[in-house]
Design an enzyme around this catalytic site. Sequence first.
Site, PDB file in Angstrom:
ATOM      1  CE  LYS A 233      27.416   9.435   1.347  1.00  0.00           C
ATOM      2  NZ  LYS A 233      26.400  10.043   0.501  1.00  0.00           N
ATOM      3  NE  ARG A 267      30.832  12.039  -4.381  1.00  0.00           N
ATOM      4  CZ  ARG A 267      31.405  12.055  -3.189  1.00  0.00           C
ATOM      5  NH1 ARG A 267      31.126  11.128  -2.285  1.00  0.00           N
ATOM      6  NH2 ARG A 267      32.278  13.007  -2.880  1.00  0.00           N
TER       7      ARG A 267
HETATM    8  C1  PT1 Z   1      26.502  11.882  -2.579  1.00  0.00           C
HETATM    9  C2  PT1 Z   1      27.603  12.584  -2.019  1.00  0.00           C
HETATM   10  C3  PT1 Z   1      28.153  13.649  -2.788  1.00  0.00           C
HETATM   11  N1  PT1 Z   1      28.130  12.311  -0.792  1.00  0.00           N
HETATM   12  C4  PT1 Z   1      26.604  13.239  -4.484  1.00  0.00           C
HETATM   13  N2  PT1 Z   1      27.648  13.943  -4.013  1.00  0.00           N
HETATM   14  C5  PT1 Z   1      29.128  13.054  -0.314  1.00  0.00           C
HETATM   15  N3  PT1 Z   1      26.089  13.548  -5.706  1.00  0.00           N
HETATM   16  C6  PT1 Z   1      29.670  14.094  -1.069  1.00  0.00           C
HETATM   17  C7  PT1 Z   1      27.709   9.524   6.372  1.00  0.00           C
HETATM   18  O1  PT1 Z   1      26.529   9.287   6.666  1.00  0.00           O
HETATM   19  O2  PT1 Z   1      25.919  10.899  -1.940  1.00  0.00           O
HETATM   20  N4  PT1 Z   1      26.036  12.225  -3.788  1.00  0.00           N
HETATM   21  N5  PT1 Z   1      29.182  14.371  -2.285  1.00  0.00           N
HETATM   22  C8  PT1 Z   1      29.662  12.757   1.049  1.00  0.00           C
HETATM   23  N6  PT1 Z   1      28.696  13.058   2.051  1.00  0.00           N
HETATM   24  C9  PT1 Z   1      28.471  12.226   3.146  1.00  0.00           C
HETATM   25  C10 PT1 Z   1      27.194  12.151   3.706  1.00  0.00           C
HETATM   26  C11 PT1 Z   1      29.497  11.465   3.666  1.00  0.00           C
HETATM   27  C12 PT1 Z   1      26.936  11.270   4.737  1.00  0.00           C
HETATM   28  C13 PT1 Z   1      29.274  10.611   4.718  1.00  0.00           C
HETATM   29  C14 PT1 Z   1      27.981  10.489   5.257  1.00  0.00           C
HETATM   30  O3  PT1 Z   1      28.669   8.969   6.900  1.00  0.00           O
END
Ligand code: PT1
Length: 288
Positions: A233, A267
């Site tokens: 992230k 994850r």
């Molecule tokens: C998570 C999650 C998810 N993240 C769960 N499911 C993502 N339960 C997708 C960034 O800041 O943390 N928990 N499903 C992906 N989402 C992101 C959010 C990807 C923020 C990147 C960022 O770069």
Amino acid sequence: MRPRAGPISAAHPILRCAGKSLDLGAPQVMGVLNVTPDSFSDGGDHASAAAAIAHGVRLAGEGAALIDVGGESTRPGAPPVAVEEQLRRVVPVIEALRAATSAIISVDTSEPAVMRAAARAGAGLINDVRALRAPGALEAARDSGCAVCLMHMQGEPRTMQDAPTYTDVLAEVRDFLARRVAWARAAGVAADQLLVDPGFGFGKNLAHNLTLLRGLAEITRGDTPVLVGLSRKSLIGTLTGRSGAERIHGSVALAVLAVARGARIVRAHDVAATVDALKVTAAVIGGE
Ligand code: PT1
């Protein structure tokens, strides 16, 4: 050995996922499998389904206990994907992985129709970043027999990073998750089918994310096992200046810190590295 009386201790939870059980006595890794055009050539066609299935099989071989199949990106700025398109992307992949691996298949969706189809195709967990807020999602999840992950998000993916605001991020996330758990329990979702997730990066700036991770024990102290997603992230990009797959070391460090604060499922994109890191972490923590 004397059979255990009463409810299973919160210190050694078993998550019930449709036909399968997941032992959370040791931390587990959920592998990320995006079936979206930006992740595999062009999501939904035959070639990208085959590539996604092959990648899912590889993640299971690397030790992922769960494979999280998603047909809609929820990263910051991502637009919504129509239900029909999500179905077209994820159902064939879930069916194939169900047959090819013993990992528990998770579906990353907020759409009741996708939840129902995924459960029919063999999914064992519904991972909903919107915590079942869509109309009909609670009923779909409850009727599926799947475990459910309820995540905190402020806003919607397209705009959530514009100006996230909290008075006390830790208390607000903790209280939101407690309310969603109580609401799901009241509707008939069993306690041993629930996970909660603070939602790192979902309407949170760097300071919010760091405060949440520092105080994660405040959330993992509750009765519901905690899943975290920190892998690759942007907070890691901000701290290290690295992008994409270069964020593996930062991701593994955050996975270890989360598990040290009580997280039960991580994850991750980089499953092999995360599995090793959590094995050594668990050996130390398990003896404390
Ligand atoms: C998570 C999650 C998810 N993240 C769960 N499911 C993502 N339960 C997708 C960034 O800041 O943390 N928990 N499903 C992906 N989402 C992101 C959010 C990807 C923020 C990147 C960022 O770069």
